[in-house]
Design a protein around this motif. Structure first.
Motif, PDB file in Angstrom:
ATOM      1  N   LEU A   1      -2.526   0.669   2.531  1.00  0.00           N
ATOM      2  CA  LEU A   1      -3.433  -0.100   3.439  1.00  0.00           C
ATOM      3  C   LEU A   1      -4.583  -0.797   2.752  1.00  0.00           C
ATOM      4  CD1 LEU A   1      -2.446   2.414   6.476  1.00  0.00           C
ATOM      5  CD2 LEU A   1      -1.612   0.048   6.301  1.00  0.00           C
ATOM      6  N   ILE A   2      -5.510   0.333   2.348  1.00  0.00           N
ATOM      7  CA  ILE A   2      -6.592  -0.227   1.549  1.00  0.00           C
ATOM      8  C   ILE A   2      -6.266  -1.521   0.652  1.00  0.00           C
ATOM      9  CG2 ILE A   2      -8.165   0.243  -0.359  1.00  0.00           C
ATOM     10  CD1 ILE A   2      -7.848   3.291   0.601  1.00  0.00           C
TER      11      ILE A   2
ATOM     12  N   PRO B   1     -17.822  -4.473  -5.697  1.00  0.00           N
ATOM     13  CA  PRO B   1     -17.687  -3.770  -4.345  1.00  0.00           C
ATOM     14  C   PRO B   1     -17.163  -4.993  -3.219  1.00  0.00           C
ATOM     15  CG  PRO B   1     -20.089  -4.289  -5.007  1.00  0.00           C
ATOM     16  CD  PRO B   1     -19.280  -4.725  -5.945  1.00  0.00           C
ATOM     17  N   ILE B   2     -16.388  -4.687  -2.553  1.00  0.00           N
ATOM     18  CA  ILE B   2     -15.831  -5.571  -1.428  1.00  0.00           C
ATOM     19  C   ILE B   2     -15.816  -4.851   0.127  1.00  0.00           C
ATOM     20  CG2 ILE B   2     -13.466  -4.745  -1.992  1.00  0.00           C
ATOM     21  CD1 ILE B   2     -12.675  -7.849  -1.465  1.00  0.00           C
ATOM     22  N   GLU B   3     -16.382  -5.582   0.859  1.00  0.00           N
ATOM     23  CA  GLU B   3     -16.448  -5.225   2.539  1.00  0.00           C
ATOM     24  C   GLU B   3     -14.947  -5.387   2.827  1.00  0.00           C
ATOM     25  OE1 GLU B   3     -18.228  -3.294   5.189  1.00  0.00           O
ATOM     26  OE2 GLU B   3     -19.294  -3.957   3.652  1.00  0.00           O
ATOM     27  N   ALA B   4     -13.909  -4.541   2.564  1.00  0.00           N
ATOM     28  CA  ALA B   4     -12.630  -4.478   3.045  1.00  0.00           C
ATOM     29  C   ALA B   4     -12.067  -3.172   2.559  1.00  0.00           C
ATOM     30  CB  ALA B   4     -11.976  -5.824   2.348  1.00  0.00           C
ATOM     31  N   GLY B   5     -10.978  -2.814   3.250  1.00  0.00           N
ATOM     32  CA  GLY B   5     -10.222  -1.454   2.873  1.00  0.00           C
ATOM     33  C   GLY B   5      -9.349  -0.958   3.927  1.00  0.00           C
ATOM     34  N   LEU B   6      -9.387   0.335   4.152  1.00  0.00           N
ATOM     35  CA  LEU B   6      -8.439   0.769   4.995  1.00  0.00           C
ATOM     36  C   LEU B   6      -8.366   0.108   6.589  1.00  0.00           C
ATOM     37  CD1 LEU B   6      -6.310   2.946   5.633  1.00  0.00           C
ATOM     38  CD2 LEU B   6      -8.174   4.622   6.156  1.00  0.00           C
ATOM     39  N   ARG B   7      -9.470   0.135   7.064  1.00  0.00           N
ATOM     40  CA  ARG B   7      -9.262  -0.411   8.459  1.00  0.00           C
ATOM     41  C   ARG B   7      -9.067  -1.982   8.320  1.00  0.00           C
ATOM     42  NH1 ARG B   7     -13.286   2.715   7.233  1.00  0.00           N
ATOM     43  NH2 ARG B   7     -14.837   1.022   7.009  1.00  0.00           N
ATOM     44  N   MET B   8      -9.615  -2.572   7.588  1.00  0.00           N
ATOM     45  CA  MET B   8      -9.073  -4.193   7.600  1.00  0.00           C
ATOM     46  C   MET B   8      -7.475  -4.106   7.159  1.00  0.00           C
ATOM     47  SD  MET B   8     -10.040  -7.172   7.930  1.00  0.00           S
ATOM     48  CE  MET B   8     -11.666  -7.126   7.776  1.00  0.00           C
ATOM     49  N   GLY B   9      -7.116  -3.163   6.244  1.00  0.00           N
ATOM     50  CA  GLY B   9      -5.684  -3.274   6.043  1.00  0.00           C
ATOM     51  C   GLY B   9      -4.634  -2.496   7.121  1.00  0.00           C
TER      52      GLY B   9
ATOM     53  N   MET C   1      -5.369  -3.516  10.266  1.00  0.00           N
ATOM     54  CA  MET C   1      -5.344  -4.530  11.284  1.00  0.00           C
ATOM     55  C   MET C   1      -4.466  -5.657  10.679  1.00  0.00           C
ATOM     56  SD  MET C   1      -9.154  -4.978  12.834  1.00  0.00           S
ATOM     57  CE  MET C   1     -10.403  -5.136  11.480  1.00  0.00           C
ATOM     58  N   TRP C   2      -4.661  -5.814   9.326  1.00  0.00           N
ATOM     59  CA  TRP C   2      -3.520  -6.655   8.928  1.00  0.00           C
ATOM     60  C   TRP C   2      -2.212  -6.306   9.020  1.00  0.00           C
ATOM     61  CZ3 TRP C   2      -3.537 -11.747   7.588  1.00  0.00           C
ATOM     62  CH2 TRP C   2      -4.808 -12.524   7.431  1.00  0.00           C
ATOM     63  N   ASP C   3      -1.900  -5.070   9.034  1.00  0.00           N
ATOM     64  CA  ASP C   3      -0.664  -4.426   8.982  1.00  0.00           C
ATOM     65  C   ASP C   3      -0.097  -4.765  10.395  1.00  0.00           C
ATOM     66  OD1 ASP C   3       1.614  -3.178   8.009  1.00  0.00           O
ATOM     67  OD2 ASP C   3       1.039  -1.301   9.100  1.00  0.00           O
TER      68      ASP C   3
ATOM     69  N   ASP D   1       8.991   8.399   0.312  1.00  0.00           N
ATOM     70  CA  ASP D   1       7.718   7.516   0.246  1.00  0.00           C
ATOM     71  C   ASP D   1       8.216   6.267   0.724  1.00  0.00           C
ATOM     72  OD1 ASP D   1       5.412   6.336   0.015  1.00  0.00           O
ATOM     73  OD2 ASP D   1       5.373   6.168  -2.329  1.00  0.00           O
ATOM     74  N   LEU D   2       8.233   6.111   2.041  1.00  0.00           N
ATOM     75  CA  LEU D   2       8.771   4.857   2.574  1.00  0.00           C
ATOM     76  C   LEU D   2       7.500   3.876   3.182  1.00  0.00           C
ATOM     77  CD1 LEU D   2      11.587   5.904   4.866  1.00  0.00           C
ATOM     78  CD2 LEU D   2      11.876   4.437   3.046  1.00  0.00           C
ATOM     79  N   PRO D   3       6.800   2.851   2.363  1.00  0.00           N
ATOM     80  CA  PRO D   3       5.644   2.287   2.807  1.00  0.00           C
ATOM     81  C   PRO D   3       5.754   1.478   4.014  1.00  0.00           C
ATOM     82  CG  PRO D   3       6.315   1.591   0.500  1.00  0.00           C
ATOM     83  CD  PRO D   3       7.473   2.495   1.171  1.00  0.00           C
ATOM     84  N   GLY D   4       4.953   1.839   4.853  1.00  0.00           N
ATOM     85  CA  GLY D   4       4.531   1.224   6.445  1.00  0.00           C
ATOM     86  C   GLY D   4       4.966   2.318   7.319  1.00  0.00           C
ATOM     87  N   PHE D   5       5.749   3.478   7.029  1.00  0.00           N
ATOM     88  CA  PHE D   5       6.051   4.349   8.150  1.00  0.00           C
ATOM     89  C   PHE D   5       5.161   5.342   7.910  1.00  0.00           C
ATOM     90  CE2 PHE D   5      10.188   2.397   7.286  1.00  0.00           C
ATOM     91  CZ  PHE D   5      10.748   2.426   8.471  1.00  0.00           C
ATOM     92  N   THR D   6       4.978   6.068   9.334  1.00  0.00           N
ATOM     93  CA  THR D   6       4.185   7.059   9.378  1.00  0.00           C
ATOM     94  C   THR D   6       5.327   8.486   9.362  1.00  0.00           C
ATOM     95  OG1 THR D   6       4.501   7.340  11.724  1.00  0.00           O
ATOM     96  CG2 THR D   6       2.866   6.087  11.059  1.00  0.00           C
ATOM     97  N   THR D   7       4.584   9.601   9.276  1.00  0.00           N
ATOM     98  CA  THR D   7       5.399  10.787   9.095  1.00  0.00           C
ATOM     99  C   THR D   7       6.046  11.177  10.279  1.00  0.00           C
ATOM    100  OG1 THR D   7       3.562  11.733   7.713  1.00  0.00           O
ATOM    101  CG2 THR D   7       5.106  13.239   8.849  1.00  0.00           C
TER     102      THR D   7
END
Length: 485
Positions: free
Chosen positions: A113-114, A282-290, A292-294, A378-384
């Protein structure tokens, strides 16, 4: 508009964003330094004080979210919640406070997500890059090429523990700093080779810690103002001169962050030395931006969970024809049963596609192996939570139903199980029909009407249906069948 809530080990943060012109613009941002990781006691439990502070913050976030017309909201929790032994007790109260489900994501999913947030914020589509994120409880390294992630790893080292362990009582001195750096390097040294500079062109720091360190260096004219090994060492010496976190007074550093920023600095110096990095942007983007994109990509039918499932089907040599047929029929039957909502619809679809992945292990007990693989993969995009729901559906696809007896008290789950079992049963019997026209009801009992010619042309169908009746009867559900013209 979309909202992302990040329940981090150091701070809880909220972003509300709007997708405009190919970008997501943040219209509201909130931060509360909960320091959840510091609230873990010697037994690994969240303290009462930490939980109460978290609940108050989440209630406040809920009020903010209610002020926006949001298409989707996603709340993710990271390292501290992954580690907390009493999280099962805390989670229901936390979800009630925020008003949305809370997903405790893996370190690898956090890294993905980051990277998604960073990649979508950069206008360099084909760039090979390294993204680093130093959080309160974990550190993520992600290697990628444009939008594609090539490697992601999460390390159980963060600013909170590093600060508490090596800068005891807030004291800052040379030996403590070197010990903190050496400790951090020990976490990264074995995994370091794939992240060396020959594999990427640019290195980015996405976390608040790295951005804060870059701002402190720039505003205090340390080195040449860039985030380099030399400027980080210069900042380290300046901290040592202060001698204690309470005496740190530097432009760009809020007093409340000094106690954890020293641990973050030690970790970043360790990464620079271990990976031989010349400069970090340094970049103003990361987990929260990821996040929202998801959410945005899901809304436009570009759901990476679907990609993950298709990838696993290929990896485990699943017969795509059989899997797709079962998935289509299961959804048609599920719709016939009129579930209260579509919460389980997608999980049923993916469970059907993956129901035979266990065939690579065993031809008889494949449903058990498939359930284990899906829950632990390890299934990308899925939650536990999603993977557990899929695992329960898959293990219930055949055999006795007692193994999921408690879960069958949820009417929609019971309907999903019935839909999957019947779809597989009809596939095995080689029946191809429009199952959306099937006459099937499930309330206190199951009522099924099948066409008489199905039985005539598929001799084994009677056997399988009668066996299915017996298995539902074992869990106290009456199953009646009629044959019509």
């Amino acid at each position: 508009m979309y909202a992302a809530v990040d329940l981090g080990s150091n701070s809880f943060r909220l972003h509300v964003g709007r997708h405009e012109g190919g970008a997501i613009r943040v219209v509201k941002s909130m931060r509360d330094p909960i320091r959840l990781a510091a609230g873990l006691d010697a037994s690994g439990n969240l303290s009462e004080a930490a939980m109460q502070a978290a609940l108050a913050c989440l209630s406040n976030f809920r009020l903010t979210l209610e002020g926006y017309e949001l298409e989707a909201v996603r709340v993710v929790a990271t390292s501290a919640m992954r580690l907390a032994r009493n999280v099962a007790t805390f989670l229901p109260a936390a979800e009630q406070a925020i008003g949305y489900p809370i997903e405790i994501i893996s370190g690898e999913e956090e890294g993905r997500l980051i990277y998604m947030g960073v990649a979508n914020s950069l206008a360099v589509p084909g760039e090979r890059r390294l993204v680093m994120d130093i959080g309160g409880g974990s550190t993520e390294l992600i290697l990628g090429h444009g939008q594609e992630i090539e490697r992601v790893e999460s390390f159980s080292i963060g600013t909170v523990k590093q600060s508490l362990s090596f800068f005891v009582g807030g004291r800052i001195d040379g030996p403590s700093f070197e010990a903190a750096i050496l400790s951090a390097r020990s976490h990264f040294e074995d995994a370091a080779p794939p992240y060396h500079p020959q594999y990427w062109k640019s290195a980015y720091g996405s976390s608040g810690t790295i951005r804060a360190l870059a701002e402190i260096i720039a505003r205090n004219n340390l080195g040449d103002g860039r985030l380099t090994g030399a400027s980080l060492d210069a900042l380290k010496r300046r901290f040592i001169e202060f001698g204690h976190v309470s005496r740190v007074d530097m432009p760009g550093l809020r007093p409340d962050r000094a106690s954890t920023i020293v641990g973050g600095l030690a970790i970043l110096i360790a990464l620079v030395r271990e990976l031989d990095i010349e400069v970090i942007t340094p970049i103003e983007a990361g987990l929260r931006m990821g996040v929202m994109w998801d959410l945005y990509l899901r809304s436009t039918k570009r759901d990476r969970r679907e990609q993950s499932v298709r990838g696993y089907m290929e990896k485990f040599h699943v017969d795509a024809g059989r899997a797709n047929r079962v998935a289509a029929n299961a959804l048609a039957i599920y719709g016939q049963l009129k579930p209260a909502n579509d919460t389980l619809g997608k999980c049923l679809h993916w469970s059907a596609l993956l129901h035979e992945v266990g065939m690579v292990v065993s031809q008889t007990g494949y449903h058990k192996h498939a359930a284990y693989i899906v829950e632990n993969a390890d299934l990308p995009g899925f939650t536990t939570r999603e993977q557990k729901a899929m695992s329960r559906l898959i293990v219930a696809q055949k055999g006795n139903l007692r193994k999921v007896g408690e879960a069958l008290t949820d009417p929609d789950f019971a309907k999903a199980v019935l839909a999957l079992r019947l779809a597989i049963l009809f596939m095995h019997a080689r029946i191809e029909a429009d199952f959306s026209q099937l006459n099937l009801r499930m309330k206190s009992r199951i009522e099924l009407e099948i066409k008489r010619d199905w039985v005539a042309h598929h001799p084994t169908l009677s056997f399988w249906i009668e066996r299915e009746q017996e298995l539902w009867d074992e869990v106290g559900v009456d199953f009646s069948i009629k044959a019509n013209a």
